[in-house]
Design a protein around this motif. Structure first.
Motif: not given
Length: 247
Positions: A212-220
């Protein structure tokens, strides 16, 4: 020589392997373990062993991944120690990947008798599963409302804890996101900086999990081996023993 082994179902290394890999005197390594035993045992009890090859017994210890990584942070950094850190992280990662591979499907029966035995065993397993399900339903019906409410509250808290732990992934020793590494190294890899990491994972057959990433939603979140191979970045050096710098 593999420096990570499986012992009692867990991936571990030894002070002997660490001493050999860092070109250190083993007596100095085991002395360091004793000096920081309290710190190391925050990640599990240490398992000390003693062996004798005809002379004075040699004491050594088994260490799990966080214990061995923490011990290496207490050692004086050098090119040899840095190289060994990378190898240790890589072997722990590969051991986890290997253990997570799905088990091979059971072989199909090759003759009529084997087929009947296979069918009988399947029916027994099915019957046992039905019995266990029925007993579980009966037991659940006997639980009082207070105990049920407590169990539900505990489950809800556990779910929240799992969610919090998932949010913390991508900032540690085994894997890290591009954003987390940029934050600590003060470097910018650019919008396409993830592509070399992605290419390495594809060639190595390694799956980079999503976090989870607060800016992009989901990242690798890219594995430590990829960071070391592509950008020569050692996550163990970068984030220390517990990844606090990446928060």
């Amino acid at each position: 020589m593999n420096i990570v082994i499986i012992k009692d179902g867990d991936a571990v290394t030894t002070t002997l392997a660490i001493a050999e890999g860092t070109l250190s005197d083993h007596a100095s390594v085991i002395k360091l373990v004793r000096a920081y035993q309290a710190d190391l045992e925050e990640f599990g009890l240490l398992d000390f062993k003693s062996e004798s090859t005809g002379g004075r017994p040699t004491e050594y210890a088994f260490l799990n991944e966080p214990q061995s990584t923490l011990l290496l942070t207490y050692m004086r950094n050098s090119d040899v120690v840095r190289a060994f850190k990378k190898k240790l992280v890589r072997e722990f990662w590969e051991m986890v990947q290997q253990r997570n591979k799905p088990a091979a499907a059971p072989a199909l029966p090759q003759n009529y008798i084997s087929a009947l035995e296979h069918l009988l065993e399947s029916k027994r397993s099915e019957h046992l599963a039905i019995e266990q399900r029925d007993r579980a339903i009966e037991t659940k019906a006997e639980i009082g409302s207070r105990r049920e409410a407590t169990a539900m509250a505990t489950a809800s808290a556990a779910v929240r804890q799992v969610g919090q732990l998932k949010n913390e992934l991508g900032r540690g020793l085994q894997q890290a996101t591009v954003t987390a590494v940029e934050k600590v190294t003060k470097r910018k890899f650019g919008k396409q900086g993830f592509r070399p990491l992605k290419a390495w994972c594809a060639s190595a057959g390694v799956q980079a999990p999503k976090v989870h990433d607060p800016r992009y939603g989901w990242v690798r979140s890219w594995p430590a081996a990829a960071w070391a191979a592509v950008y020569q970045i050692d996550l163990a050096d970068l984030f220390g023993a517990d990844g606090d710098h990446a928060r």
